[in-house]
Motif scaffolding. Structure first.
Motif, PDB file in Angstrom:
ATOM      1  N   ARG A  38     119.209 -20.752   4.538  1.00  0.00           N
ATOM      2  CA  ARG A  38     119.607 -19.247   5.288  1.00  0.00           C
ATOM      3  C   ARG A  38     119.174 -19.928   7.135  1.00  0.00           C
ATOM      4  N   SER A  39     120.819 -18.985   7.675  1.00  0.00           N
ATOM      5  CA  SER A  39     121.539 -19.953   9.238  1.00  0.00           C
ATOM      6  C   SER A  39     120.617 -19.206   9.502  1.00  0.00           C
ATOM      7  N   ASN A  40     120.968 -20.075  10.987  1.00  0.00           N
ATOM      8  CA  ASN A  40     120.328 -19.754  12.784  1.00  0.00           C
ATOM      9  C   ASN A  40     119.909 -17.933  12.642  1.00  0.00           C
ATOM     10  N   LEU A  41     120.770 -17.396  12.475  1.00  0.00           N
ATOM     11  CA  LEU A  41     120.597 -15.810  12.746  1.00  0.00           C
ATOM     12  C   LEU A  41     120.268 -15.195  12.543  1.00  0.00           C
ATOM     13  N   HIS A  42     120.083 -15.288  11.068  1.00  0.00           N
ATOM     14  CA  HIS A  42     119.167 -14.391   9.860  1.00  0.00           C
ATOM     15  C   HIS A  42     117.352 -14.872  10.494  1.00  0.00           C
TER      16      HIS A  42
ATOM     17  N   ARG B 156     123.964 -13.346  23.237  1.00  0.00           N
ATOM     18  CA  ARG B 156     125.626 -12.902  22.796  1.00  0.00           C
ATOM     19  C   ARG B 156     125.795 -11.471  22.889  1.00  0.00           C
ATOM     20  N   ILE B 157     125.330 -10.894  22.273  1.00  0.00           N
ATOM     21  CA  ILE B 157     125.817 -10.010  22.480  1.00  0.00           C
ATOM     22  C   ILE B 157     124.290  -8.587  22.856  1.00  0.00           C
ATOM     23  N   MET B 158     123.451  -9.157  23.267  1.00  0.00           N
ATOM     24  CA  MET B 158     122.939  -7.996  23.884  1.00  0.00           C
ATOM     25  C   MET B 158     120.960  -8.325  24.755  1.00  0.00           C
ATOM     26  N   ASP B 159     120.786  -7.451  25.674  1.00  0.00           N
ATOM     27  CA  ASP B 159     119.754  -7.976  26.720  1.00  0.00           C
ATOM     28  C   ASP B 159     118.566  -7.929  26.031  1.00  0.00           C
ATOM     29  N   VAL B 160     118.529  -9.454  25.317  1.00  0.00           N
ATOM     30  CA  VAL B 160     116.709  -9.474  24.064  1.00  0.00           C
ATOM     31  C   VAL B 160     115.492  -8.661  24.981  1.00  0.00           C
ATOM     32  N   GLU B 161     115.080  -9.669  26.321  1.00  0.00           N
ATOM     33  CA  GLU B 161     114.201  -9.289  26.970  1.00  0.00           C
ATOM     34  C   GLU B 161     114.171  -7.573  27.469  1.00  0.00           C
TER      35      GLU B 161
ATOM     36  N   ALA C 129     131.767   2.547  19.492  1.00  0.00           N
ATOM     37  CA  ALA C 129     130.898   1.866  19.114  1.00  0.00           C
ATOM     38  C   ALA C 129     131.790   0.720  18.298  1.00  0.00           C
ATOM     39  N   ALA C 130     132.762   1.177  17.857  1.00  0.00           N
ATOM     40  CA  ALA C 130     133.668  -0.240  16.674  1.00  0.00           C
ATOM     41  C   ALA C 130     134.233  -1.045  17.687  1.00  0.00           C
ATOM     42  N   GLU C 131     134.724  -0.352  18.683  1.00  0.00           N
ATOM     43  CA  GLU C 131     134.951  -1.695  19.567  1.00  0.00           C
ATOM     44  C   GLU C 131     133.917  -2.708  20.040  1.00  0.00           C
ATOM     45  N   GLU C 132     132.996  -2.241  20.125  1.00  0.00           N
ATOM     46  CA  GLU C 132     131.694  -2.426  20.021  1.00  0.00           C
ATOM     47  C   GLU C 132     131.249  -3.826  19.509  1.00  0.00           C
ATOM     48  N   PHE C 133     131.708  -3.110  18.590  1.00  0.00           N
ATOM     49  CA  PHE C 133     130.758  -4.056  16.844  1.00  0.00           C
ATOM     50  C   PHE C 133     131.695  -5.145  16.345  1.00  0.00           C
ATOM     51  N   LEU C 134     133.274  -4.637  16.803  1.00  0.00           N
ATOM     52  CA  LEU C 134     134.141  -5.891  16.660  1.00  0.00           C
ATOM     53  C   LEU C 134     133.921  -6.989  17.594  1.00  0.00           C
ATOM     54  N   ARG C 135     133.201  -6.419  18.966  1.00  0.00           N
ATOM     55  CA  ARG C 135     133.235  -7.503  20.078  1.00  0.00           C
ATOM     56  C   ARG C 135     132.230  -8.300  19.786  1.00  0.00           C
ATOM     57  N   ALA C 136     131.441  -7.772  19.245  1.00  0.00           N
ATOM     58  CA  ALA C 136     129.409  -9.057  18.488  1.00  0.00           C
ATOM     59  C   ALA C 136     129.824  -9.543  17.128  1.00  0.00           C
ATOM     60  N   ALA C 137     130.392  -9.111  16.704  1.00  0.00           N
ATOM     61  CA  ALA C 137     131.027  -9.669  15.849  1.00  0.00           C
ATOM     62  C   ALA C 137     132.165 -10.973  15.441  1.00  0.00           C
ATOM     63  N   THR C 138     132.773 -11.000  16.397  1.00  0.00           N
ATOM     64  CA  THR C 138     133.954 -12.300  16.951  1.00  0.00           C
ATOM     65  C   THR C 138     132.720 -12.469  17.684  1.00  0.00           C
ATOM     66  N   ALA C 139     131.599 -11.702  18.762  1.00  0.00           N
ATOM     67  CA  ALA C 139     130.576 -13.107  19.458  1.00  0.00           C
ATOM     68  C   ALA C 139     129.754 -13.761  18.771  1.00  0.00           C
ATOM     69  N   LEU C 140     129.282 -13.628  17.930  1.00  0.00           N
ATOM     70  CA  LEU C 140     128.176 -14.402  16.327  1.00  0.00           C
ATOM     71  C   LEU C 140     128.830 -14.755  15.546  1.00  0.00           C
ATOM     72  N   LYS C 141     130.159 -15.058  15.294  1.00  0.00           N
ATOM     73  CA  LYS C 141     131.113 -15.722  14.018  1.00  0.00           C
ATOM     74  C   LYS C 141     131.107 -17.184  14.729  1.00  0.00           C
ATOM     75  N   ALA C 142     130.803 -17.112  16.341  1.00  0.00           N
ATOM     76  CA  ALA C 142     130.785 -18.691  16.944  1.00  0.00           C
ATOM     77  C   ALA C 142     130.025 -19.699  16.541  1.00  0.00           C
ATOM     78  N   PRO C 143     129.575 -20.798  16.314  1.00  0.00           N
ATOM     79  CA  PRO C 143     128.874 -21.814  16.449  1.00  0.00           C
ATOM     80  C   PRO C 143     127.715 -21.752  17.497  1.00  0.00           C
ATOM     81  N   TYR C 144     126.723 -22.209  17.375  1.00  0.00           N
ATOM     82  CA  TYR C 144     126.484 -22.460  18.327  1.00  0.00           C
ATOM     83  C   TYR C 144     126.290 -23.720  19.109  1.00  0.00           C
TER      84      TYR C 144
END
Length: 440
Positions: free
Chosen positions: A115-119, A430-435, A383-398
């Motif tokens: 499994r990936s780290n993101l998983h 990277r995509i939201m304020d988790v705290e 929402a679609a624009e935010e989804f695309l930004r999130a996909a791009t941000a999460l594809k980048a390696p750690y």
């Protein structure tokens, strides 16, 4: 909630001290609850569901909503994994456990080591949501007080918990949606709402109920002009926002639908939904009445994605895939979401085309085939624009610091818990304020 009712979406322990019992009101004749469970029965338009003649039932707050097992083949028709027996609700709601590499098998095969780290971030996020939410027993104790108050006025009434709190799909501090059944006509669908004369009567009844809830709720006001009148309030002891409606049995049915989907996609649907709900809330795109994407519609969008993608057991890959699908690949002009279909996505019916909008999403209500519930989300382009930004941000390696933070989070999770509120989420951060998402 008030906004969802106006927009046409779906609806939304201890017993405490003895409450005063005002003069009993008489429940309406043919549509009043007769003490039995709700059953599907054909009847003239506008009539409530028929009810079985049974002795006085246990109040619905005792087990939230009857857990309906999927009929043979039903899970298969809805997509995703199928089998002879559906996993219990406990599987969907218990905290996720981290296994060491090579340990427990995943929901659809493959070992944890693959499994990936993101998983693991998504899994950990779901576990942290569990830790941050009000305990079920504490919530049921407060619901019982409202149920007792309702029954003191209408002996055949029962209070059902609906919405995300009833299915374990709520974020910390999420709204509590309650519905008083057995007093007024059952509203099968929320799209049309109640007639004006009915709304006036319901508002009067809610006012009578509110008189008995002093000390149980605070900051209460009655929204009488909405299609489905409600009491908007806060549960005094738990400090949770609460909406109380009447007769919105469609919300009761939606809970059964959601639970069947959780059984169909065990270990996948719930953690992904929690992350997506937190993401939309972070962007201010989670409220239907402001043009955002509500929980019910989001669930349908996610199920469609799981059907299209084959229900990837890696939650990280599946999350990125969702963002990629609705951020770049989905043809909003010509396609529609329909989880009733095997593919999850269909050609958009002509009746659902909206020529007045450059971009609009169509989502078929699985409980009312032919009805589009997506038209209310008029901010779907944002929402679609935010989804695309999130996909791009999460594809980048750690990065190296992110990798180190994640590795340390695994050690904490396997040991004594987290030392910091947002530790262990370098990718999601990277995509939201988790705290903030995990705060009650």
């Amino acid at each position: 909630a008030e906004g969802e009712a106006r927009a046409g979406g779906r609806g939304g322990g201890g017993g405490g001290e003895d409450l005063p019992r005002p003069r009993e009101e008489e429940a309406p004749g043919p549509s009043a609850a007769e003490g039995g469970r709700l059953v599907d029965a054909a009847g003239p338009p506008g009539e409530g569901r028929a009810r079985e003649e049974q002795p006085q039932p246990d109040p619905l707050w005792m087990n939230l909503v009857d857990h309906q097992e999927a009929a043979p083949g039903e899970a298969s028709d809805s997509g995703g994994a199928s089998g002879d027996s559906a996993p219990s609700e406990e599987v969907n709601r218990r905290p996720l456990e981290l296994a060491e590499a090579g340990g427990e098998e995943g929901a659809r095969g493959g070992t944890d080591a693959s499994r990936s780290n993101l998983h693991w971030e998504v899994s950990l996020f779901a576990e942290r949501v569990n830790e941050g939410c009000v305990k079920e027993g504490e919530l049921l104790a407060e619901v019982k007080k409202i149920d007792v108050a309702a029954r003191s006025i209408w002996p055949r009434a029962s209070v059902a918990m609906v919405g995300s709190q009833a299915t374990g799909l709520n974020l910390p501090g999420g709204d509590v949606d309650l519905c008083v059944l057995g007093v007024v006509r059952d509203l099968e669908t929320a799209g049309s709402g109640f007639r004006r004369s009915e709304r006036d009567d319901i508002a009067r009844r809610l006012k009578n109920l509110l008189k008995l809830l002093k000390g149980v709720v605070t900051k209460a006001k009655i929204i009488s002009k909405a299609k489905i009148p409600i009491i908007k309030c806060t549960l005094s002891r738990l400090k949770l926002p609460c909406d109380i409606s009447m007769g919105a049995v469609n919300g009761h049915s939606a809970v059964s639908f959601m639970r069947r989907q959780l059984d169909t996609y065990p270990g996948t649907l719930r953690p992904l939904l929690l992350v997506l709900k937190a993401f939309l809330k972070d962007r201010g795109l989670n409220e239907v009445f402001t043009g955002g994407i509500g929980s019910y519609m989001l669930t349908n969008m996610l199920i469609a994605h799981l059907k299209v993608s084959g229900n990837d057991p890696d939650l990280g890959n599946s999350l990125i895939g969702f963002f990629q699908l609705y951020g770049a690949d989905f043809d909003y002009r010509n396609l529609a979401v329909s989880v009733k279909s095997k593919q999850g996505i269909i050609d958009k019916p002509f009746a659902w085309f909206n020529t007045g909008k450059a971009l609009a999403i169509a989502v078929e209500d699985p409980q009312q085939p032919g009805r589009d519930i997506g038209y209310v989300s008029f901010r779907i382009s944002e929402a679609a624009e935010e989804f695309l930004r999130a996909a791009t941000a999460l594809k980048a390696p750690y990065s190296k610091p992110e990798e180190e933070a994640f590795s340390w989070a695994l050690v904490q999770a396997a040991g004594q818990g987290f030392s910091q509120p947002c530790s262990g989420f370098p990718g999601l951060q990277r995509i939201m304020d988790v705290e903030r998402s995990l705060q009650r």
